[in-house]
Scaffold this motif. Structure first.
Motif, PDB file in Angstrom:
ATOM      1  N   GLU A   1      51.558  57.322  24.634  1.00 31.97           N
ATOM      2  CA  GLU A   1      50.066  55.723  23.875  1.00 31.97           C
ATOM      3  C   GLU A   1      48.271  56.816  24.496  1.00 31.97           C
ATOM      4  O   GLU A   1      47.618  55.734  24.685  1.00 31.97           O
ATOM      5  CB  GLU A   1      50.471  54.983  24.267  1.00 31.97           C
ATOM      6  N   GLU A   2      48.616  57.973  23.867  1.00 31.31           N
ATOM      7  CA  GLU A   2      47.191  58.175  23.561  1.00 31.31           C
ATOM      8  C   GLU A   2      46.292  58.325  22.638  1.00 31.31           C
ATOM      9  O   GLU A   2      45.443  57.395  23.490  1.00 31.31           O
ATOM     10  CB  GLU A   2      47.699  60.356  22.638  1.00 31.31           C
ATOM     11  N   THR A   3      46.307  56.353  21.674  1.00 32.89           N
ATOM     12  CA  THR A   3      45.027  56.307  21.880  1.00 32.89           C
ATOM     13  C   THR A   3      44.872  55.260  22.448  1.00 32.89           C
ATOM     14  O   THR A   3      43.889  54.585  22.283  1.00 32.89           O
ATOM     15  CB  THR A   3      45.262  55.901  19.716  1.00 32.89           C
ATOM     16  N   ARG A   4      45.431  54.779  23.215  1.00 25.93           N
ATOM     17  CA  ARG A   4      45.830  53.516  24.346  1.00 25.93           C
ATOM     18  C   ARG A   4      45.049  53.871  25.712  1.00 25.93           C
ATOM     19  O   ARG A   4      45.638  52.551  25.952  1.00 25.93           O
ATOM     20  CB  ARG A   4      46.792  52.166  23.898  1.00 25.93           C
ATOM     21  N   GLN A   5      44.562  54.718  25.299  1.00 27.39           N
ATOM     22  CA  GLN A   5      44.818  55.370  27.410  1.00 27.39           C
ATOM     23  C   GLN A   5      43.464  54.147  27.750  1.00 27.39           C
ATOM     24  O   GLN A   5      44.107  53.509  28.849  1.00 27.39           O
ATOM     25  CB  GLN A   5      44.488  55.983  27.269  1.00 27.39           C
ATOM     26  N   LEU A   6      42.394  53.999  26.919  1.00 20.63           N
ATOM     27  CA  LEU A   6      41.429  52.887  27.644  1.00 20.63           C
ATOM     28  C   LEU A   6      42.055  51.495  28.265  1.00 20.63           C
ATOM     29  O   LEU A   6      41.921  51.136  29.021  1.00 20.63           O
ATOM     30  CB  LEU A   6      40.008  52.869  27.059  1.00 20.63           C
ATOM     31  N   GLU A   7      42.743  51.520  27.116  1.00 22.78           N
ATOM     32  CA  GLU A   7      43.438  49.535  27.024  1.00 22.78           C
ATOM     33  C   GLU A   7      44.643  49.754  27.984  1.00 22.78           C
ATOM     34  O   GLU A   7      44.587  48.688  28.517  1.00 22.78           O
ATOM     35  CB  GLU A   7      43.904  49.658  25.666  1.00 22.78           C
ATOM     36  N   ILE A   8      45.340  50.431  27.987  1.00 23.08           N
ATOM     37  CA  ILE A   8      46.406  50.648  29.095  1.00 23.08           C
ATOM     38  C   ILE A   8      45.935  50.295  30.608  1.00 23.08           C
ATOM     39  O   ILE A   8      46.105  49.984  31.487  1.00 23.08           O
ATOM     40  CB  ILE A   8      47.418  51.518  28.929  1.00 23.08           C
ATOM     41  N   ALA A   9      44.845  51.556  30.858  1.00 24.83           N
ATOM     42  CA  ALA A   9      44.200  50.939  32.500  1.00 24.83           C
ATOM     43  C   ALA A   9      43.704  49.844  32.631  1.00 24.83           C
ATOM     44  O   ALA A   9      43.623  49.755  34.053  1.00 24.83           O
ATOM     45  CB  ALA A   9      43.281  52.484  32.058  1.00 24.83           C
ATOM     46  N   ARG A  10      42.800  49.576  31.940  1.00 24.29           N
ATOM     47  CA  ARG A  10      42.624  48.503  31.539  1.00 24.29           C
ATOM     48  C   ARG A  10      43.445  47.279  31.977  1.00 24.29           C
ATOM     49  O   ARG A  10      43.617  46.208  32.729  1.00 24.29           O
ATOM     50  CB  ARG A  10      41.959  47.969  30.512  1.00 24.29           C
ATOM     51  N   GLU A  11      44.785  47.350  31.742  1.00 26.93           N
ATOM     52  CA  GLU A  11      45.843  46.032  31.822  1.00 26.93           C
ATOM     53  C   GLU A  11      46.673  46.779  32.725  1.00 26.93           C
ATOM     54  O   GLU A  11      46.515  45.447  33.720  1.00 26.93           O
ATOM     55  CB  GLU A  11      46.842  46.416  30.664  1.00 26.93           C
ATOM     56  N   VAL A  12      46.598  48.207  33.640  1.00 28.37           N
ATOM     57  CA  VAL A  12      47.402  48.317  34.811  1.00 28.37           C
ATOM     58  C   VAL A  12      46.312  47.413  36.003  1.00 28.37           C
ATOM     59  O   VAL A  12      46.447  46.922  36.563  1.00 28.37           O
ATOM     60  CB  VAL A  12      47.222  49.436  34.663  1.00 28.37           C
ATOM     61  N   GLU A  13      45.231  47.880  35.608  1.00 28.70           N
ATOM     62  CA  GLU A  13      44.013  46.605  36.515  1.00 28.70           C
ATOM     63  C   GLU A  13      43.847  45.751  36.489  1.00 28.70           C
ATOM     64  O   GLU A  13      44.316  45.032  37.676  1.00 28.70           O
ATOM     65  CB  GLU A  13      41.742  47.509  36.083  1.00 28.70           C
ATOM     66  N   ALA A  14      43.667  44.703  35.759  1.00 30.81           N
ATOM     67  CA  ALA A  14      44.552  43.242  35.557  1.00 30.81           C
ATOM     68  C   ALA A  14      45.583  43.235  36.374  1.00 30.81           C
ATOM     69  O   ALA A  14      45.472  41.909  37.279  1.00 30.81           O
ATOM     70  CB  ALA A  14      44.353  42.976  34.005  1.00 30.81           C
ATOM     71  N   LEU A  15      47.004  43.782  35.942  1.00 33.38           N
ATOM     72  CA  LEU A  15      47.880  43.575  37.028  1.00 33.38           C
ATOM     73  C   LEU A  15      48.240  43.769  38.460  1.00 33.38           C
ATOM     74  O   LEU A  15      48.691  43.325  39.129  1.00 33.38           O
ATOM     75  CB  LEU A  15      48.792  43.969  36.449  1.00 33.38           C
ATOM     76  N   THR A  16      47.548  44.743  38.669  1.00 40.21           N
ATOM     77  CA  THR A  16      47.163  45.150  40.210  1.00 40.21           C
ATOM     78  C   THR A  16      46.328  44.294  40.522  1.00 40.21           C
ATOM     79  O   THR A  16      46.791  43.868  42.010  1.00 40.21           O
ATOM     80  CB  THR A  16      46.985  46.686  40.178  1.00 40.21           C
ATOM     81  N   ARG A  17      45.095  43.427  39.878  1.00 38.70           N
ATOM     82  CA  ARG A  17      44.332  42.568  40.827  1.00 38.70           C
ATOM     83  C   ARG A  17      44.647  42.057  40.700  1.00 38.70           C
ATOM     84  O   ARG A  17      45.081  40.732  41.920  1.00 38.70           O
ATOM     85  CB  ARG A  17      43.499  42.892  39.764  1.00 38.70           C
ATOM     86  N   THR A  18      45.850  41.255  40.059  1.00 41.75           N
ATOM     87  CA  THR A  18      46.701  39.686  39.957  1.00 41.75           C
ATOM     88  C   THR A  18      47.539  39.675  41.333  1.00 41.75           C
ATOM     89  O   THR A  18      47.939  38.742  42.043  1.00 41.75           O
ATOM     90  CB  THR A  18      47.800  39.346  38.547  1.00 41.75           C
ATOM     91  N   LEU A  19      48.564  41.076  41.386  1.00 42.88           N
ATOM     92  CA  LEU A  19      49.279  41.540  42.088  1.00 42.88           C
ATOM     93  C   LEU A  19      48.454  41.694  43.577  1.00 42.88           C
ATOM     94  O   LEU A  19      49.473  40.801  44.072  1.00 42.88           O
ATOM     95  CB  LEU A  19      49.984  42.823  42.260  1.00 42.88           C
ATOM     96  N   ALA A  20      47.300  41.913  43.494  1.00 39.60           N
ATOM     97  CA  ALA A  20      46.659  42.063  45.114  1.00 39.60           C
ATOM     98  C   ALA A  20      46.487  40.721  45.586  1.00 39.60           C
ATOM     99  O   ALA A  20      47.229  40.299  46.621  1.00 39.60           O
ATOM    100  CB  ALA A  20      45.951  43.224  44.858  1.00 39.60           C
ATOM    101  N   HIS A  21      46.297  40.055  44.617  1.00 39.67           N
ATOM    102  CA  HIS A  21      45.869  38.563  45.194  1.00 39.67           C
ATOM    103  C   HIS A  21      46.916  37.149  45.454  1.00 39.67           C
ATOM    104  O   HIS A  21      47.411  37.005  46.303  1.00 39.67           O
ATOM    105  CB  HIS A  21      44.938  37.728  43.895  1.00 39.67           C
ATOM    106  N   SER A  22      48.103  37.867  44.607  1.00 35.37           N
ATOM    107  CA  SER A  22      49.329  37.885  44.934  1.00 35.37           C
ATOM    108  C   SER A  22      50.037  37.579  45.334  1.00 35.37           C
ATOM    109  O   SER A  22      51.572  37.064  46.222  1.00 35.37           O
ATOM    110  CB  SER A  22      50.741  37.172  43.639  1.00 35.37           C
ATOM    111  N   THR A  23      50.190  38.935  46.471  1.00 32.81           N
ATOM    112  CA  THR A  23      50.876  38.933  48.031  1.00 32.81           C
ATOM    113  C   THR A  23      50.613  38.740  49.352  1.00 32.81           C
ATOM    114  O   THR A  23      50.832  39.314  50.126  1.00 32.81           O
ATOM    115  CB  THR A  23      50.472  40.647  47.449  1.00 32.81           C
ATOM    116  N   ARG A  24      49.181  37.735  49.177  1.00 31.09           N
ATOM    117  CA  ARG A  24      48.438  37.555  50.015  1.00 31.09           C
ATOM    118  C   ARG A  24      49.669  37.209  50.799  1.00 31.09           C
ATOM    119  O   ARG A  24      49.530  36.589  52.635  1.00 31.09           O
ATOM    120  CB  ARG A  24      47.751  36.491  50.015  1.00 31.09           C
ATOM    121  N   THR A  25      50.620  36.372  50.221  1.00 33.69           N
ATOM    122  CA  THR A  25      51.760  35.742  51.084  1.00 33.69           C
ATOM    123  C   THR A  25      53.313  36.230  50.774  1.00 33.69           C
ATOM    124  O   THR A  25      52.842  36.358  49.371  1.00 33.69           O
ATOM    125  CB  THR A  25      51.997  34.397  51.751  1.00 33.69           C
TER     126      THR A  25
END
Length: 90
Positions: free
Chosen positions: A5-29
């Motif tokens: 997905e060479e043409t979507r690198q920045l978009e994918i990085a933003r998706e990863v950041e959003a998902l990992t932020r969500t995961l970080a908040h959801s794993t408090r318990t």
């Protein structure tokens, strides 16, 4: 199978950041403790892939494909902070 997905690198990085932020908040318990081992295994693989991305970008920057001097770019070189981050281990 991985898709190039060479043409979507920045978009994918933003998706990863959003998902990992969500995961970080959801794993408090952890409502189902037995799933924590599978979660850790998945995270281990994710970190492995992110490390590969970081190494590939570092090689790209070290290869001289980015400006060596901020004066060579109209907006200024942004690689110095990235090199410092990579040198200090992220």
């Amino acid at each position: 199978m991985a898709i190039n997905e060479e043409t979507r690198q920045l978009e994918i990085a933003r998706e990863v950041e959003a998902l990992t932020r969500t995961l970080a908040h959801s794993t408090r318990t952890v409502p189902n403790p037995s799933e924590s081992y599978n979660l850790l295994a998945e995270l281990w693989l994710t970190v492995d892939h992110l490390q590969q991305v970081s190494q590939q970008l570092a090689q790209w920057h070290q290869g001289g494909l980015c400006c060596k001097d901020w004066r060579q770019s109209e907006v200024g070189c942004r690689s110095a902070p990235i090199r410092r981050l990579l040198r200090n281990g992220g």
